[in-house]
Design a protein around this motif. Sequence first.
Motif, PDB file in Angstrom:
ATOM      1  N   CYS A  96      -7.193 -11.869 -12.668  1.00  0.00           N
ATOM      2  CA  CYS A  96      -5.859 -11.622 -12.130  1.00  0.00           C
ATOM      3  C   CYS A  96      -5.415 -10.164 -12.289  1.00  0.00           C
ATOM      4  O   CYS A  96      -4.894  -9.567 -11.340  1.00  0.00           O
ATOM      5  CB  CYS A  96      -4.854 -12.561 -12.784  1.00  0.00           C
ATOM      6  N   ALA A  97      -5.584  -9.574 -13.448  1.00  0.00           N
ATOM      7  CA  ALA A  97      -5.128  -8.192 -13.672  1.00  0.00           C
ATOM      8  C   ALA A  97      -5.860  -7.224 -12.747  1.00  0.00           C
ATOM      9  O   ALA A  97      -5.231  -6.373 -12.099  1.00  0.00           O
ATOM     10  CB  ALA A  97      -5.329  -7.799 -15.128  1.00  0.00           C
ATOM     11  N   GLN A  98      -7.175  -7.349 -12.646  1.00  0.00           N
ATOM     12  CA  GLN A  98      -7.945  -6.456 -11.770  1.00  0.00           C
ATOM     13  C   GLN A  98      -7.591  -6.680 -10.309  1.00  0.00           C
ATOM     14  O   GLN A  98      -7.474  -5.726  -9.536  1.00  0.00           O
ATOM     15  CB  GLN A  98      -9.448  -6.649 -11.993  1.00  0.00           C
ATOM     16  N   ALA A  99      -7.399  -7.928  -9.921  1.00  0.00           N
ATOM     17  CA  ALA A  99      -7.014  -8.231  -8.541  1.00  0.00           C
ATOM     18  C   ALA A  99      -5.662  -7.606  -8.206  1.00  0.00           C
ATOM     19  O   ALA A  99      -5.468  -7.081  -7.106  1.00  0.00           O
ATOM     20  CB  ALA A  99      -6.971  -9.742  -8.325  1.00  0.00           C
ATOM     21  N   SER A 100      -4.745  -7.624  -9.137  1.00  0.00           N
ATOM     22  CA  SER A 100      -3.428  -7.026  -8.921  1.00  0.00           C
ATOM     23  C   SER A 100      -3.526  -5.521  -8.722  1.00  0.00           C
ATOM     24  O   SER A 100      -2.856  -4.949  -7.855  1.00  0.00           O
ATOM     25  CB  SER A 100      -2.504  -7.334 -10.103  1.00  0.00           C
ATOM     26  N   ILE A 101      -4.359  -4.872  -9.500  1.00  0.00           N
ATOM     27  CA  ILE A 101      -4.548  -3.413  -9.363  1.00  0.00           C
ATOM     28  C   ILE A 101      -5.181  -3.083  -8.015  1.00  0.00           C
ATOM     29  O   ILE A 101      -4.751  -2.156  -7.318  1.00  0.00           O
ATOM     30  CB  ILE A 101      -5.395  -2.877 -10.533  1.00  0.00           C
ATOM     31  N   ILE A 102      -6.187  -3.837  -7.618  1.00  0.00           N
ATOM     32  CA  ILE A 102      -6.847  -3.617  -6.328  1.00  0.00           C
ATOM     33  C   ILE A 102      -5.837  -3.765  -5.188  1.00  0.00           C
ATOM     34  O   ILE A 102      -5.781  -2.932  -4.278  1.00  0.00           O
ATOM     35  CB  ILE A 102      -8.037  -4.586  -6.147  1.00  0.00           C
ATOM     36  N   THR A 103      -5.035  -4.811  -5.242  1.00  0.00           N
ATOM     37  CA  THR A 103      -4.038  -5.044  -4.198  1.00  0.00           C
ATOM     38  C   THR A 103      -3.013  -3.932  -4.149  1.00  0.00           C
ATOM     39  O   THR A 103      -2.687  -3.413  -3.076  1.00  0.00           O
ATOM     40  CB  THR A 103      -3.345  -6.399  -4.417  1.00  0.00           C
ATOM     41  N   LYS A 104      -2.508  -3.523  -5.299  1.00  0.00           N
ATOM     42  CA  LYS A 104      -1.523  -2.438  -5.362  1.00  0.00           C
ATOM     43  C   LYS A 104      -2.089  -1.168  -4.765  1.00  0.00           C
ATOM     44  O   LYS A 104      -1.454  -0.524  -3.917  1.00  0.00           O
ATOM     45  CB  LYS A 104      -1.075  -2.186  -6.789  1.00  0.00           C
ATOM     46  N   ASP A 105      -3.287  -0.798  -5.163  1.00  0.00           N
ATOM     47  CA  ASP A 105      -3.910   0.425  -4.660  1.00  0.00           C
ATOM     48  C   ASP A 105      -4.101   0.366  -3.146  1.00  0.00           C
ATOM     49  O   ASP A 105      -3.833   1.332  -2.435  1.00  0.00           O
ATOM     50  CB  ASP A 105      -5.254   0.682  -5.347  1.00  0.00           C
ATOM     51  N   PHE A 106      -4.555  -0.776  -2.644  1.00  0.00           N
ATOM     52  CA  PHE A 106      -4.766  -0.913  -1.202  1.00  0.00           C
ATOM     53  C   PHE A 106      -3.449  -0.815  -0.440  1.00  0.00           C
ATOM     54  O   PHE A 106      -3.351  -0.102   0.562  1.00  0.00           O
ATOM     55  CB  PHE A 106      -5.459  -2.235  -0.868  1.00  0.00           C
ATOM     56  N   VAL A 107      -2.436  -1.534  -0.892  1.00  0.00           N
ATOM     57  CA  VAL A 107      -1.148  -1.533  -0.192  1.00  0.00           C
ATOM     58  C   VAL A 107      -0.529  -0.145  -0.192  1.00  0.00           C
ATOM     59  O   VAL A 107      -0.009   0.319   0.832  1.00  0.00           O
ATOM     60  CB  VAL A 107      -0.194  -2.583  -0.785  1.00  0.00           C
ATOM     61  N   LEU A 108      -0.584   0.560  -1.306  1.00  0.00           N
ATOM     62  CA  LEU A 108      -0.039   1.919  -1.344  1.00  0.00           C
ATOM     63  C   LEU A 108      -0.769   2.843  -0.376  1.00  0.00           C
ATOM     64  O   LEU A 108      -0.141   3.633   0.341  1.00  0.00           O
ATOM     65  CB  LEU A 108      -0.092   2.472  -2.768  1.00  0.00           C
ATOM     66  N   GLU A 109      -2.086   2.751  -0.328  1.00  0.00           N
ATOM     67  CA  GLU A 109      -2.861   3.586   0.601  1.00  0.00           C
ATOM     68  C   GLU A 109      -2.575   3.190   2.050  1.00  0.00           C
ATOM     69  O   GLU A 109      -2.427   4.049   2.918  1.00  0.00           O
ATOM     70  CB  GLU A 109      -4.354   3.480   0.297  1.00  0.00           C
ATOM     71  N   PHE A 110      -2.480   1.900   2.305  1.00  0.00           N
ATOM     72  CA  PHE A 110      -2.160   1.418   3.648  1.00  0.00           C
ATOM     73  C   PHE A 110      -0.801   1.952   4.092  1.00  0.00           C
ATOM     74  O   PHE A 110      -0.654   2.446   5.215  1.00  0.00           O
ATOM     75  CB  PHE A 110      -2.161  -0.112   3.677  1.00  0.00           C
ATOM     76  N   LEU A 111       0.205   1.849   3.232  1.00  0.00           N
ATOM     77  CA  LEU A 111       1.542   2.335   3.578  1.00  0.00           C
ATOM     78  C   LEU A 111       1.547   3.846   3.800  1.00  0.00           C
ATOM     79  O   LEU A 111       2.199   4.333   4.727  1.00  0.00           O
ATOM     80  CB  LEU A 111       2.550   1.954   2.497  1.00  0.00           C
ATOM     81  N   LYS A 112       0.819   4.575   2.982  1.00  0.00           N
ATOM     82  CA  LYS A 112       0.727   6.024   3.152  1.00  0.00           C
ATOM     83  C   LYS A 112       0.139   6.354   4.517  1.00  0.00           C
ATOM     84  O   LYS A 112       0.686   7.188   5.249  1.00  0.00           O
ATOM     85  CB  LYS A 112      -0.136   6.612   2.038  1.00  0.00           C
ATOM     86  N   GLU A 113      -0.963   5.710   4.874  1.00  0.00           N
ATOM     87  CA  GLU A 113      -1.599   5.953   6.171  1.00  0.00           C
ATOM     88  C   GLU A 113      -0.687   5.528   7.319  1.00  0.00           C
ATOM     89  O   GLU A 113      -0.591   6.213   8.336  1.00  0.00           O
ATOM     90  CB  GLU A 113      -2.934   5.208   6.266  1.00  0.00           C
ATOM     91  N   PHE A 114      -0.017   4.408   7.160  1.00  0.00           N
ATOM     92  CA  PHE A 114       0.887   3.914   8.204  1.00  0.00           C
ATOM     93  C   PHE A 114       2.039   4.885   8.424  1.00  0.00           C
ATOM     94  O   PHE A 114       2.359   5.232   9.564  1.00  0.00           O
ATOM     95  CB  PHE A 114       1.422   2.529   7.829  1.00  0.00           C
ATOM     96  N   ILE A 115       2.663   5.331   7.365  1.00  0.00           N
ATOM     97  CA  ILE A 115       3.783   6.276   7.475  1.00  0.00           C
ATOM     98  C   ILE A 115       3.321   7.579   8.113  1.00  0.00           C
ATOM     99  O   ILE A 115       3.988   8.115   8.994  1.00  0.00           O
ATOM    100  CB  ILE A 115       4.438   6.506   6.103  1.00  0.00           C
ATOM    101  N   GLU A 116       2.180   8.089   7.680  1.00  0.00           N
ATOM    102  CA  GLU A 116       1.659   9.329   8.265  1.00  0.00           C
ATOM    103  C   GLU A 116       1.380   9.164   9.752  1.00  0.00           C
ATOM    104  O   GLU A 116       1.694  10.045  10.545  1.00  0.00           O
ATOM    105  CB  GLU A 116       0.411   9.788   7.520  1.00  0.00           C
TER     106      GLU A 116
END
Length: 99
Positions: free
Chosen positions: A70-90
């Motif tokens: 669970c902890a590792q899955a949460s970190i992976i999801t957070k990192d992906f969503v932040l990168e996705f949002l950054k790319e989307f906003i750009e």
Amino acid sequence: MYFGRMVTGERFIEDNLRDRINQKYSPLSVDMETASIAHVCYVNEIPFISVRTITDTATHSGIEKFKENCAQASIITKDFVLEFLKEFIESELVVNGFR
């Protein structure tokens, strides 16, 4: 990281249906929650994307595996969503002439 099809429905997949679902859809994962959220978004014409991080597999499942991953899955999801949002906003800034 994998991108692909997810099968979602309203109940657990019974063993006698598993092969048929795999042959027809070739899913990378299965869940029971996403369909209801996707349907509400579709009916209300709200854009929708699902990001899922898998904590167990068909052969390694149960609460122990969930807790272990669970902890590792949460970190992976957070990192992906932040990168996705950054790319989307750009990309939105470029499309709308702000860059």
